[in-house]
Write a protein that holds these residues in place. Sequence first.
Motif, PDB file in Angstrom:
ATOM      1  N   ARG A  79       0.864  -1.189   0.000  1.00 41.17           N
ATOM      2  CA  ARG A  79       0.000   0.000   0.000  1.00 41.17           C
ATOM      3  C   ARG A  79       0.891   1.226   0.000  1.00 41.17           C
ATOM      4  NH1 ARG A  79      -2.952   3.528   3.544  1.00 41.17           N
ATOM      5  NH2 ARG A  79      -5.058   3.935   2.716  1.00 41.17           N
ATOM      6  N   GLY A  80       0.679   2.128  -0.953  1.00 39.74           N
ATOM      7  CA  GLY A  80       1.528   3.303  -1.025  1.00 39.74           C
ATOM      8  C   GLY A  80       0.873   4.428  -1.803  1.00 39.74           C
ATOM      9  N   PRO A  81       1.411   5.652  -1.671  1.00 40.99           N
ATOM     10  CA  PRO A  81       0.857   6.811  -2.373  1.00 40.99           C
ATOM     11  C   PRO A  81       1.299   6.839  -3.840  1.00 40.99           C
ATOM     12  CG  PRO A  81       2.732   7.472  -1.054  1.00 40.99           C
ATOM     13  CD  PRO A  81       2.530   6.016  -0.778  1.00 40.99           C
ATOM     14  N   ALA A  82       0.392   7.288  -4.688  1.00 44.14           N
ATOM     15  CA  ALA A  82       0.661   7.310  -6.125  1.00 44.14           C
ATOM     16  C   ALA A  82       1.538   8.489  -6.521  1.00 44.14           C
ATOM     17  CB  ALA A  82      -0.655   7.362  -6.900  1.00 44.14           C
ATOM     18  N   VAL A  83       2.482   8.201  -7.417  1.00 44.91           N
ATOM     19  CA  VAL A  83       3.220   9.240  -8.143  1.00 44.91           C
ATOM     20  C   VAL A  83       2.815   9.061  -9.597  1.00 44.91           C
ATOM     21  CG1 VAL A  83       5.470  10.120  -8.823  1.00 44.91           C
ATOM     22  CG2 VAL A  83       5.120   9.228  -6.508  1.00 44.91           C
TER      23      VAL A  83
ATOM     24  N   LYS B 267      -0.325   6.526 -17.117  1.00 42.70           N
ATOM     25  CA  LYS B 267      -1.588   6.452 -17.840  1.00 42.70           C
ATOM     26  C   LYS B 267      -1.360   6.530 -19.352  1.00 42.70           C
ATOM     27  CE  LYS B 267      -3.701   9.438 -14.273  1.00 42.70           C
ATOM     28  NZ  LYS B 267      -4.460  10.701 -14.079  1.00 42.70           N
ATOM     29  N   ASN B 268      -2.442   6.292 -20.076  1.00 47.53           N
ATOM     30  CA  ASN B 268      -2.496   6.549 -21.526  1.00 47.53           C
ATOM     31  C   ASN B 268      -1.431   5.805 -22.325  1.00 47.53           C
ATOM     32  OD1 ASN B 268      -4.754   8.491 -21.579  1.00 47.53           O
ATOM     33  ND2 ASN B 268      -3.375   9.732 -20.320  1.00 47.53           N
ATOM     34  N   CYS B 269      -1.173   4.571 -21.922  1.00 47.31           N
ATOM     35  CA  CYS B 269      -0.229   3.731 -22.658  1.00 47.31           C
ATOM     36  C   CYS B 269      -0.877   2.409 -23.052  1.00 47.31           C
ATOM     37  CB  CYS B 269       1.018   3.477 -21.819  1.00 47.31           C
ATOM     38  SG  CYS B 269       2.020   4.952 -21.562  1.00 47.31           S
ATOM     39  N   GLY B 270      -2.208   2.370 -23.079  1.00 49.53           N
ATOM     40  CA  GLY B 270      -2.933   1.162 -23.431  1.00 49.53           C
ATOM     41  C   GLY B 270      -3.149   1.013 -24.923  1.00 49.53           C
ATOM     42  N   PRO B 271      -4.049   0.109 -25.333  1.00 51.20           N
ATOM     43  CA  PRO B 271      -4.258  -0.151 -26.762  1.00 51.20           C
ATOM     44  C   PRO B 271      -4.587   1.107 -27.566  1.00 51.20           C
ATOM     45  CG  PRO B 271      -5.356  -1.819 -25.433  1.00 51.20           C
ATOM     46  CD  PRO B 271      -4.854  -0.779 -24.474  1.00 51.20           C
ATOM     47  N   LYS B 272      -5.517   1.926 -27.070  1.00 52.96           N
ATOM     48  CA  LYS B 272      -5.879   3.150 -27.776  1.00 52.96           C
ATOM     49  C   LYS B 272      -4.938   4.294 -27.422  1.00 52.96           C
ATOM     50  CE  LYS B 272     -10.865   2.032 -27.636  1.00 52.96           C
ATOM     51  NZ  LYS B 272     -11.150   1.910 -29.085  1.00 52.96           N
ATOM     52  N   GLY B 273      -4.408   4.266 -26.218  1.00 56.92           N
ATOM     53  CA  GLY B 273      -3.703   5.426 -25.685  1.00 56.92           C
ATOM     54  C   GLY B 273      -2.349   5.697 -26.265  1.00 56.92           C
ATOM     55  N   TYR B 274      -1.596   4.625 -26.569  1.00 54.78           N
ATOM     56  CA  TYR B 274      -0.217   4.897 -27.024  1.00 54.78           C
ATOM     57  C   TYR B 274      -0.156   5.360 -28.462  1.00 54.78           C
ATOM     58  CZ  TYR B 274       4.846   4.604 -26.729  1.00 54.78           C
ATOM     59  OH  TYR B 274       6.172   4.897 -26.720  1.00 54.78           O
ATOM     60  N   PRO B 275      -0.837   4.803 -29.501  1.00 53.70           N
ATOM     61  CA  PRO B 275      -1.630   3.581 -29.494  1.00 53.70           C
ATOM     62  C   PRO B 275      -0.739   2.358 -29.731  1.00 53.70           C
ATOM     63  CG  PRO B 275      -1.759   4.562 -31.650  1.00 53.70           C
ATOM     64  CD  PRO B 275      -0.887   5.471 -30.818  1.00 53.70           C
ATOM     65  N   GLY B 276      -1.318   1.190 -29.435  1.00 55.75           N
ATOM     66  CA  GLY B 276      -0.591  -0.051 -29.651  1.00 55.75           C
ATOM     67  C   GLY B 276      -0.144  -0.715 -28.367  1.00 55.75           C
TER      68      GLY B 276
ATOM     69  N   LEU C 205      -8.249   4.359 -14.128  1.00 53.76           N
ATOM     70  CA  LEU C 205      -6.839   4.771 -14.114  1.00 53.76           C
ATOM     71  C   LEU C 205      -6.694   6.224 -14.552  1.00 53.76           C
ATOM     72  CD1 LEU C 205      -3.911   3.590 -13.712  1.00 53.76           C
ATOM     73  CD2 LEU C 205      -3.872   3.264 -16.192  1.00 53.76           C
ATOM     74  N   ALA C 206      -7.609   6.689 -15.404  1.00 58.77           N
ATOM     75  CA  ALA C 206      -7.526   8.047 -15.952  1.00 58.77           C
ATOM     76  C   ALA C 206      -7.617   9.124 -14.884  1.00 58.77           C
ATOM     77  CB  ALA C 206      -8.627   8.259 -16.998  1.00 58.77           C
ATOM     78  N   ILE C 207      -8.226   8.808 -13.737  1.00 62.54           N
ATOM     79  CA  ILE C 207      -8.493   9.870 -12.748  1.00 62.54           C
ATOM     80  C   ILE C 207      -7.645   9.750 -11.489  1.00 62.54           C
ATOM     81  CG2 ILE C 207     -10.793  10.342 -13.613  1.00 62.54           C
ATOM     82  CD1 ILE C 207     -10.311   8.195 -10.488  1.00 62.54           C
ATOM     83  N   VAL C 208      -6.668   8.822 -11.489  1.00 55.59           N
ATOM     84  CA  VAL C 208      -5.766   8.719 -10.341  1.00 55.59           C
ATOM     85  C   VAL C 208      -4.885   9.963 -10.266  1.00 55.59           C
ATOM     86  CG1 VAL C 208      -3.899   7.396  -9.282  1.00 55.59           C
ATOM     87  CG2 VAL C 208      -5.773   6.205 -10.422  1.00 55.59           C
ATOM     88  N   ARG C 209      -4.718  10.483  -9.058  1.00 57.63           N
ATOM     89  CA  ARG C 209      -3.932  11.698  -8.851  1.00 57.63           C
ATOM     90  C   ARG C 209      -2.780  11.432  -7.881  1.00 57.63           C
ATOM     91  NH1 ARG C 209      -9.041  15.922  -7.947  1.00 57.63           N
ATOM     92  NH2 ARG C 209      -9.909  15.696 -10.073  1.00 57.63           N
ATOM     93  N   ASP C 210      -1.788  12.292  -7.930  1.00 61.03           N
ATOM     94  CA  ASP C 210      -0.676  12.206  -6.984  1.00 61.03           C
ATOM     95  C   ASP C 210      -1.214  12.151  -5.566  1.00 61.03           C
ATOM     96  OD1 ASP C 210       1.468  12.244  -8.752  1.00 61.03           O
ATOM     97  OD2 ASP C 210       1.517  14.424  -8.856  1.00 61.03           O
ATOM     98  N   GLY C 211      -0.679  11.216  -4.787  1.00 56.10           N
ATOM     99  CA  GLY C 211      -1.055  11.121  -3.389  1.00 56.10           C
ATOM    100  C   GLY C 211      -2.201  10.178  -3.103  1.00 56.10           C
ATOM    101  N   ASP C 212      -2.981   9.793  -4.121  1.00 54.63           N
ATOM    102  CA  ASP C 212      -4.006   8.776  -3.904  1.00 54.63           C
ATOM    103  C   ASP C 212      -3.332   7.487  -3.433  1.00 54.63           C
ATOM    104  OD1 ASP C 212      -6.035  10.461  -4.748  1.00 54.63           O
ATOM    105  OD2 ASP C 212      -6.145   9.622  -6.778  1.00 54.63           O
TER     106      ASP C 212
END
Length: 580
Positions: free
Chosen positions: A407-411, A439-448, A499-506
């Motif tokens: 369990r840890g805070p997000a960067v 984020k944004n490294c998935g099938p559509k996000g990178y894309p590929g 995953l799109a809405i995770v913020r620093d410290g979550d």
Amino acid sequence: MNTRKPKLRSAAWFGTVDKNGFMYRSWMKNQGIPDHEFVGKPIIGICNTWSELTPCNAHFRKLAEHVKRGVFEAGGFPVEFPVFSNGESNLRPTAMFTRNLASMDVEESIRGNPVDAVVLLVGCDKTTPALLMGAASCDVPAIAVTGGPMLNGKHEGHDIGSGTVVWQLSEQVKAGKISMHEFMSAESGMSRSAGTCNTMGTASTMACMAEALGVTLPHNAAIPAVDARRYVLAHMSGMRIVEMALEDLRLSKLLTRAAFENAIRTNAAIGGSTNAAIHLKAIAGRIGVPLELDDWTRIGRGTPTIVDLQPSGRFLMEEFYYAGGLPAVLRRLGEANLLPHPDALTANGKTLWENVREAPIHNAEVIRPLDNPLVKDGALCVLRGNLAPNGAVLKPSAATQKLLRHRGPAVVFENFDDYKARIADPHLDVKPDSVLVMKNCGPKGYPGMAEVGNMGLPPKLLAQGVTDMVRVSDARMSGTAYGTVVLHVAPEARAGGPLAIVRDGDWIELDCEKGTLRVDISDEVIIARLDEWAAKQQPIAADRSGYRKLYVEHVLQADEGCDFDFLVGCRGSDVPSHSH
């Protein structure tokens, strides 16, 4: 063996005494082919992914010649044809971006041409699933021949693994433990022969998956590329495919639910790549076999990793072959009643167990006994929770065991460019217990869905002696990589996943034993953030034309195999006749 000869597909082109038959045969004869080669013989297509831009497959011209010898010897007639070669080593943004394109090339090349069966020459990792996907969509007799792994890399008197050593030494440079000169000196020793990565990366994993699925001859996965026995196997595969054509032994008879369950269990035993989860789902989808992400837990759970290979262990593919290769692994599993379906049919006409029950095991360090495993439970860890409603995966054999519950805070990094720009910043607010999120490294996000999920650690923490951290993304990672890395988060950020809405410290909680991945915020906050996120979205200009437009609009999520929605299913090999 079925003694009744099936009607050959090629007869619709070459077997008629009319204008069309005249023209098809005449055009082929400009290559110096005599009349008798068209009479009642199986025409065997050799589907070749040779390319000098795919260095893992650059020796395939020679491999194809040995296949041809086998086809001729067995009474068939070989015809070689090229298909898109998508190797991960050079192709940008990632070979995964063109896996489906390559599969379309394969499918239409097989269906539209006068071939009765095909030999699939596969090597660098995406060529194996792409060719199996395309051939499965046609459901013709097919056998895969892998190009084989490279010889062991050598550097300063030690064996080094292709791919894996790059991640290792790169981190050591960042930590100040070695110089850039020392790092660069390993370059020429890493890849010193033809072949694929010599670690249990995705290429070796998918070669093992093909063998476990029964679509290759035994020992296909591990024979080194430059070993003469690789060419013997190619010759024997050429002979066998002629028999398969005459037996009408189609892929649908091999790629059964039972075969996929065997492959899932095998992947755990070898410490295989997380990419296998995506590729097996896509292949199963093409042949019409139901396969779900949770099957990896249901079937694989409790299977020890017994192959001591990098990146999880010590050795490389040369030692794996000399120790007995995949047949030895399957024998160990079978003797412990860990092969779900030992009676599954394979390409040589025998069951999987008939092929491996007497397989020799030459080195118990490389292929360990089940009571002395590398990892007690090597099954891919499938994770679910409010951060990954449709699932995510982690490879336990490549992870730090104490981090499998954390369990840890997000960067948070918004994309790969953001990660590259900020990870080395000495003022980055990151601690050893932080969870790196990209984020944004998935099938559509990178894309590929590029192999960037194994984010390198912050240099300031590496300098403090930190060697691993929990990392979470919607990306993939190379099978040669290692670390406590959560991958394939679905739905991805670009598709509006949490995953799109995770913020620093979550605060993020990972528990592999329970199979959970959560962000410690309420459902109401998640919904509110997603509404805010959706209101800000703008179309990406690059997605509006060309193949990228097709890809982004039609690619499925990671848990669904990242195939195109319109390609799922078997369309068969029938093709409308053509009158000239």
